[in-house]
Design a protein around this motif. Structure first.
Motif, PDB file in Angstrom:
ATOM      1  N   LEU A 215      44.051  53.280  56.609  1.00 29.67           N
ATOM      2  CA  LEU A 215      43.910  53.110  55.157  1.00 29.67           C
ATOM      3  C   LEU A 215      43.652  51.648  54.775  1.00 29.67           C
ATOM      4  N   ALA A 216      43.993  50.749  55.705  1.00 34.58           N
ATOM      5  CA  ALA A 216      43.804  49.313  55.415  1.00 34.58           C
ATOM      6  C   ALA A 216      42.331  48.927  55.320  1.00 34.58           C
ATOM      7  N   TRP A 217      41.456  49.755  55.874  1.00 40.00           N
ATOM      8  CA  TRP A 217      40.014  49.407  55.829  1.00 40.00           C
ATOM      9  C   TRP A 217      39.460  49.459  54.399  1.00 40.00           C
ATOM     10  N   PRO A 218      39.552  50.609  53.709  1.00 39.50           N
ATOM     11  CA  PRO A 218      39.087  50.580  52.307  1.00 39.50           C
ATOM     12  C   PRO A 218      39.898  49.618  51.446  1.00 39.50           C
ATOM     13  N   TRP A 219      41.192  49.521  51.776  1.00 33.93           N
ATOM     14  CA  TRP A 219      42.045  48.625  50.968  1.00 33.93           C
ATOM     15  C   TRP A 219      41.565  47.176  51.068  1.00 33.93           C
ATOM     16  N   PHE A 220      41.074  46.774  52.225  1.00 33.72           N
ATOM     17  CA  PHE A 220      40.574  45.420  52.446  1.00 33.72           C
ATOM     18  C   PHE A 220      39.472  45.087  51.423  1.00 33.72           C
ATOM     19  N   TYR A 221      38.598  46.070  51.169  1.00 32.56           N
ATOM     20  CA  TYR A 221      37.509  45.831  50.215  1.00 32.56           C
ATOM     21  C   TYR A 221      38.012  45.813  48.765  1.00 32.56           C
ATOM     22  N   PHE A 222      39.030  46.631  48.479  1.00 29.61           N
ATOM     23  CA  PHE A 222      39.668  46.546  47.155  1.00 29.61           C
ATOM     24  C   PHE A 222      40.243  45.142  46.957  1.00 29.61           C
ATOM     25  N   MET A 223      40.844  44.620  48.026  1.00 31.73           N
ATOM     26  CA  MET A 223      41.446  43.288  47.948  1.00 31.73           C
ATOM     27  C   MET A 223      40.367  42.224  47.737  1.00 31.73           C
ATOM     28  N   LEU A 224      39.272  42.310  48.482  1.00 28.57           N
ATOM     29  CA  LEU A 224      38.172  41.338  48.315  1.00 28.57           C
ATOM     30  C   LEU A 224      37.639  41.387  46.881  1.00 28.57           C
ATOM     31  N   GLN A 225      37.504  42.617  46.360  1.00 26.32           N
ATOM     32  CA  GLN A 225      36.994  42.775  44.992  1.00 26.32           C
ATOM     33  C   GLN A 225      37.951  42.118  43.984  1.00 26.32           C
ATOM     34  N   SER A 226      39.254  42.221  44.262  1.00 25.29           N
ATOM     35  CA  SER A 226      40.243  41.626  43.347  1.00 25.29           C
ATOM     36  C   SER A 226      40.183  40.101  43.354  1.00 25.29           C
ATOM     37  N   PHE A 227      39.600  39.513  44.424  1.00 26.33           N
ATOM     38  CA  PHE A 227      39.496  38.054  44.522  1.00 26.33           C
ATOM     39  C   PHE A 227      38.303  37.497  43.739  1.00 26.33           C
ATOM     40  N   VAL A 228      37.385  38.387  43.338  1.00 29.06           N
ATOM     41  CA  VAL A 228      36.125  37.909  42.732  1.00 29.06           C
ATOM     42  C   VAL A 228      36.399  37.034  41.505  1.00 29.06           C
ATOM     43  N   SER A 229      37.310  37.482  40.651  1.00 30.98           N
ATOM     44  CA  SER A 229      37.590  36.709  39.434  1.00 30.98           C
ATOM     45  C   SER A 229      38.326  35.405  39.728  1.00 30.98           C
ATOM     46  N   GLU A 230      38.932  35.302  40.913  1.00 27.47           N
ATOM     47  CA  GLU A 230      39.728  34.112  41.259  1.00 27.47           C
ATOM     48  C   GLU A 230      38.872  33.010  41.897  1.00 27.47           C
ATOM     49  N   VAL A 231      37.801  33.398  42.534  1.00 27.87           N
ATOM     50  CA  VAL A 231      36.988  32.423  43.280  1.00 27.87           C
ATOM     51  C   VAL A 231      35.899  31.859  42.357  1.00 27.87           C
ATOM     52  N   PRO A 232      35.892  30.536  42.141  1.00 24.76           N
ATOM     53  CA  PRO A 232      34.870  29.975  41.257  1.00 24.76           C
ATOM     54  C   PRO A 232      33.458  30.167  41.814  1.00 24.76           C
ATOM     55  N   GLY A 233      32.608  30.734  40.983  1.00 22.65           N
ATOM     56  CA  GLY A 233      31.215  30.945  41.389  1.00 22.65           C
ATOM     57  C   GLY A 233      30.942  32.308  41.976  1.00 22.65           C
ATOM     58  N   ALA A 234      31.992  33.060  42.293  1.00 15.35           N
ATOM     59  CA  ALA A 234      31.773  34.374  42.917  1.00 15.35           C
ATOM     60  C   ALA A 234      31.387  35.408  41.868  1.00 15.35           C
ATOM     61  N   MET A 235      30.334  36.173  42.179  1.00 15.39           N
ATOM     62  CA  MET A 235      29.901  37.229  41.275  1.00 15.39           C
ATOM     63  C   MET A 235      30.280  38.586  41.842  1.00 15.39           C
ATOM     64  N   CYS A 236      30.374  38.631  43.158  1.00 18.85           N
ATOM     65  CA  CYS A 236      30.760  39.880  43.828  1.00 18.85           C
ATOM     66  C   CYS A 236      31.529  39.506  45.100  1.00 18.85           C
TER      67      CYS A 236
END
Lengths: 341, 138
Positions: free
Chosen positions: A67-88
């Motif tokens: 289950l950690a595999w799809p969760w990893f991508y949910f986590m990456l998506q949650s970082f988008v707003s935190e990383v300056p310049g990241a759109m996706c």
């Protein structure tokens, strides 16, 4: 470290699977060394009890890890707003790039091996004599190695992830003329590779689906063993060839078309920015369908035994059915989007 | 084939159609070049010869798209950063400065309706006046 619900759950999952994995590795190793041809009834009973515990722990640890595999991508998506310049998610992968790349490679491998192990374990459990116990324990050792590597890398990544640097947009990587997703098919298929790739996508997928359905038909039993072997091997070969074909097709043709952004070839935008809400299902179905073909191979390789033949064949049939469904469903979803978008 | 198989396929078809419907009717407009959300103050609208409009999040994305589709474009509407008015690009003043409007693509080109606003911005953020990026050489 970025603290949010996704990272906390990821850390929890990683620590639980790491501790279970260490115990599992040690116990499995001990059990393999303790294997003897002739043992007393008392020792056998103890051995069986220990075996049940190991397999139970393995089931829990592997389920969590898968289950950690799809969760990893949910986590990456949650970082988008935190990383300056990241759109996706691509922007997020620019921080600690080698660790993220490693995780993106090891996670599908882990998922595949763990899925294969589960199926072998199911066959072994269905037969009272447990004829594959030793083989399954050996496979469990390999699985434990992957599980530990994956868990440790997850923990390292989550702790080291700091959004301190500004990253570039995915368009600067995926939309340049010299992008790898265009250069590789261009080198193989020529300058008008898009049309060929489009046809190739449908041809390989349809052939694969037809071959998968072939084994489900009533005529399959009447075929000679030699012909059956040829069909099975060619199915496995097409399944492998289909992987790069689908990957390049999505980068170069389907993602831009379905997103309605003809110049944007970012698979992360396709998957995660909400432009195509069912994109993860399309990709997930393809992955499960392809993995299922590999799982059938693992079952045939490991669960070869006269006693287990009926159980193995029945399970292979179910996995085959599942694979055919996933491949067909993925193809239908892509086609519906292409027609109606 | 079992009943489950067909039910599964019908569910998949429904999901795919829902995805298409969402894209057509629910999704808010996004940048036509890279799909990111559009901030109204930096919006660029490209009116095509077939009367349809393509929206962009920044001058950078709009110029990238324009390079490949210049022939199909009728005129370009840009947004004045001070008042939020939409103006024809040939009437606007463009300034390239150190101030970034969109961190994802590093766009530094700013749009102004008034020449004075453009000069003030250029002075404040060490910028220079630039040509209309949507001007077509005759």
């Amino acid at each position: 470290m970025i603290v949010n619900i996704y990272t906390l759950i990821m850390l929890f999952v990683s620590f639980v699977s790491l501790s279970l994995g260490v115990y599992l590795f040690y116990s499995t190793l001990k059990m393999i060394y303790g294997f003897q041809k002739y043992i007393s009834t008392e020792t056998k009973s103890k051995f069986e009890q220990k075996g049940y515990l190991i397999f139970l722990v393995a089931c829990v640890a592997l389920s969590i890890r898968m289950l950690a595999w799809p969760w990893f991508y949910f986590m990456l998506q949650s970082f988008v707003s935190e990383v300056p310049g990241a759109m996706c998610m691509f922007g997020v992968t620019q921080i600690l790039p080698s660790t993220v790349t490693f995780l993106q490679i090891i996670k599908p491998i882990a998922f595949f091996i763990m899925g294969g192990w589960f199926l072998c374990y199911y066959v072994d459990k269905s037969i009272p004599a447990a004829p594959f116990a030793k083989r399954i324990l050996y496979l469990l050792l390999v699985v434990c190695g992957v599980l530990l590597t994956d868990s440790i890398t997850d923990i390292v990544y989550v702790f080291r992830m700091k959004p301190l640097m500004s990253v570039s947009c995915c368009a600067t990587f995926f939309d340049v003329p010299l992008r790898p997703s265009a250069m590789i098919p261009q080198a193989i298929l020529g300058s008008h590779f898009e049309k060929i790739l489009f046809v190739l996508y449908y041809v390989t997928n349809i052939i694969l689906i037809v071959l998968l359905f072939m084994t489900l038909s009533k005529k399959w039993q009447s075929l000679s063993p030699f012909l059956k072997k040829i069909i099975l091997y060619s199915r496995a070969a097409i399944g492998v060839v289909n992987i790069p074909v689908v990957i390049f097709s999505f980068f170069e043709i389907f993602a831009p078309k379905i997103m309605k952004l003809p110049y944007h070839h970012c698979i992360y935008c396709f998957m995660g920015n909400g432009a195509v809400p069912d994109a993860p299902i399309i990709l997930g179905l393809f992955v499960m369908g392809t993995f299922a073909i590999g799982w059938m191979g693992i079952l045939r390789l490991i669960c070869k035994h006269d006693e287990a033949q009926t159980v193995t064949e029945r399970l292979i049939l179910k996995v085959n059915n599942f694979s055919a469904f996933c491949m067909l469903a993925s193809l239908i979803m892509v086609t519906v989007h292409l027609i109606f978008s | 084939m079992t009943k489950k198989f067909w039910i599964g396929l019908i569910i998949i078809l429904i999901v795919a159609f829902m995805g298409v419907m969402y894209q057509k009717y629910v999704k808010s407009p996004r940048c036509a070049f890279e799909g990111s959300a559009i901030t109204p103050i930096f919006e660029v609208d490209m009116v095509l010869k077939d009367k349809s409009t393509q929206k962009f999040c920044s001058i950078y994305c709009a110029t990238q798209w324009f390079k490949k589709n210049a022939k199909s474009v009728d005129h370009v509407l840009v947004t004045d950063e001070i008042r939020g008015n939409k103006i024809d690009s040939y009437m606007a003043y463009f300034v390239e400065s150190e101030l970034i409007t969109n961190e994802t693509n590093d766009n530094r080109i700013h749009v102004f309706q008034q020449r004075q606003d453009a000069l003030t911005h250029a002075e404040k953020f060490h910028g220079t006046m630039t040509d209309d990026p949507f001007a077509v050489d005759e």
